[in-house]
Enzyme design. Sequence first.
Site, PDB file in Angstrom:
ATOM      1  N   HIS A  96      11.814  -5.695  -5.842  1.00  0.00           N
ATOM      2  CA  HIS A  96      10.832  -4.766  -5.276  1.00  0.00           C
ATOM      3  C   HIS A  96      11.100  -4.318  -3.847  1.00  0.00           C
ATOM      4  CE1 HIS A  96       8.136  -8.250  -3.565  1.00  0.00           C
ATOM      5  NE2 HIS A  96       9.426  -8.526  -3.476  1.00  0.00           N
ATOM      6  N   HIS A  97      12.164  -4.797  -3.213  1.00  0.00           N
ATOM      7  CA  HIS A  97      12.482  -4.350  -1.853  1.00  0.00           C
ATOM      8  C   HIS A  97      13.431  -3.144  -1.838  1.00  0.00           C
ATOM      9  CE1 HIS A  97      10.359  -7.674  -0.172  1.00  0.00           C
ATOM     10  NE2 HIS A  97      11.209  -8.590  -0.622  1.00  0.00           N
ATOM     11  N   ALA A  98      14.078  -2.840  -2.948  1.00  0.00           N
ATOM     12  CA  ALA A  98      15.030  -1.724  -2.989  1.00  0.00           C
ATOM     13  C   ALA A  98      14.280  -0.403  -3.121  1.00  0.00           C
ATOM     14  CB  ALA A  98      15.998  -1.903  -4.156  1.00  0.00           C
ATOM     15  N   GLN A 131       5.820  -8.396   0.729  1.00  0.00           N
ATOM     16  CA  GLN A 131       5.374  -7.039   0.451  1.00  0.00           C
ATOM     17  C   GLN A 131       6.441  -6.285  -0.341  1.00  0.00           C
ATOM     18  OE1 GLN A 131       4.991  -4.673   3.987  1.00  0.00           O
ATOM     19  NE2 GLN A 131       4.623  -2.778   2.857  1.00  0.00           N
ATOM     20  N   ASN A 143       7.885  -3.457  -0.517  1.00  0.00           N
ATOM     21  CA  ASN A 143       8.019  -2.204   0.233  1.00  0.00           C
ATOM     22  C   ASN A 143       8.933  -1.188  -0.431  1.00  0.00           C
ATOM     23  OD1 ASN A 143      10.180  -4.022   0.861  1.00  0.00           O
ATOM     24  ND2 ASN A 143      10.707  -2.769   2.641  1.00  0.00           N
TER      25      ASN A 143
END
Length: 468
Positions: free
Chosen positions: A218-220, A317, A319
Site C-alpha cells: 500500500h505504499h507504492a 498509513q 499513502n
Amino acid sequence: MEHDAGSPAAGEPARYVAAPDAPSSSSTPAAAASATATPAAPPAAPPAAAAAGSASPGGFARLARLAPGALAASYADLCAGAWPVGPEQLPVVYHPSYNISFFGIEKLHPFDSGKFAKVVKALKREGVLRGDGQLVTPREATPELLADVHTEDYLHRIHNHNFTVVQVTELAPLAMLPNRLLQWRVVAPMRMHVGGTMLALGLALERGWAVNVGGGMHHASAGRGMGWCPFDDIMLGVRRARRAVAAAEGAGAEAAAAGAAGAAVAAAGGSGTAAPGADAAVDAAAAGAAAGNGGDSGGGVGGGSLKVLVIDLDAHQGNGVEHDKLTLGDTQLFILDMYNAGVFPRDDEAKAAIDIKVELKSGTEDDIYLNRLRAALERAALVLPKPDLVVYNAGTDILAGDPLGRLAVSPAGVVERDELVWRWSRDVAQAPIAMLLSGGYAKDSAAVISTSLANLFNKFDLNPAPGA
C-alpha cells in the site's frame, strides 16, 4: 470527505450497528441523516451464487456478485491453472515465489520475506488446508498490466536500475548485484504478489471471499515505490475488477439480447417478422449490452460504479493507494485507514484521500485498538456508500514488539481484529471480502497470521468437508 473516527464517549462501549441504516446512540445527527437519506440495498446475488450461499453456514457465498465462472475469461492471463468453480478449490491465492531470498541479504531488513510459505505450511499442518490442490496459483503481473496505474518512467526504473530497487527495499547491498539477478530474485516475485492480489479480488466477487497469502503493497503509487512496496497492487486489482465485472455483465446482456431476438422470431412463428412489442424487448436488451461493454460506465455493479471499500489496518498509513486515488480521481474508492500516526510515512498530502481516518499512538493496546476499530466500522456503515467489495489490508505489524509498527496489540487481539472485519463485511456491509497480508515484522508474525486464518476458516465455515 474525511471522517476522523475517534474514541467512543466515556462509559459508552464502541460497537458496530446491526444494519447500515440503523444509527447508534453515539452517532452524530449528520451521520444519521446521511444514512437515512441515501439507503443502499445490496445488489441481488445471481441465482447460482444464492444457491451456493444457502448451502454455506458461513454465509459469504450468498454475497457473491457474479455466478461461478463468470470472470474466468477476464482473469485468464492471471490464473495459472483452471479457473476454480467447485467448492473443493478455495479462493486462496498463493505461489511459492512469493517468498524472496537472495543470499541472505534479505535478512538485513526486519521484514520476513519468507513468511508466506510459513503461513501455508502451518495451515496444512493444522488441517485447515488439505493440500496444494485447494490453492489458486497466480501468474506474474506483466509490465503491460502494471502500466494501468504506474508511469512508464517508473516502470523503466524499477526494471532496469538497481538504485530504484534499493530505494524500495531499503537494502543498500542490492546495488552490487547484477540487475538481471535482482529482477529474478526480487522484482519478479513482487510482480507475482500483484498478480495474486488482482486474482483474489476477482475470486471474491464470484465466491464472496478470497485471501491472497501475500500482497497489500500500500505504499507504492504511480511514480514511485517505497517501504518494500514496488507496485500498487490494490489499485491495480480494483481497476481490473471493475473492467472484469463490466465485461461479464456485457456478455450477459449480449446473451439476453440474442435470446430476446430468438424469442421474437419464435413468437412470429419463425416467419422472420417479429411479434408486436418484440422490437422493444430486443432494443432494451441490446442497450443493456452496450452499457455493459462501456467499461467505466457499466450498469449494475459493473464498470466505474463498482464501489470498493479499502479497510487498511496495517500499522502504517497506506499513502500509496491514497495518492493513486487522488491522481486517478477515483470517486468510487473509499478508504478507512487506521494507523500509527507517529511512524513512517507521515504523508499529510495523501490523507486527503482517506474517508475515515483513525490515528493511533505508539504503544496502543488491544482494548483501545479494538474499540476504535469498532467505532470506525460503525461510522463507515453510516456515512459511506454500501460497498460492492471490501479489500482488507490485514497487516500484522500492529503486534506488540514489532520494530516498525510500534503498536502493542496481542496475538489474540489480531485474531479478534480479523474476525471483527470479516463479520462486519458479511453482516453489515453485506459485501464480498478480499484479504491481503501486507506488513508484519515481528518474529511471530507468520504464526499469528496462521492462527487468525484458521480462526476465520473455523468461524465462517470456509473449507467444506470433502465431498460436501
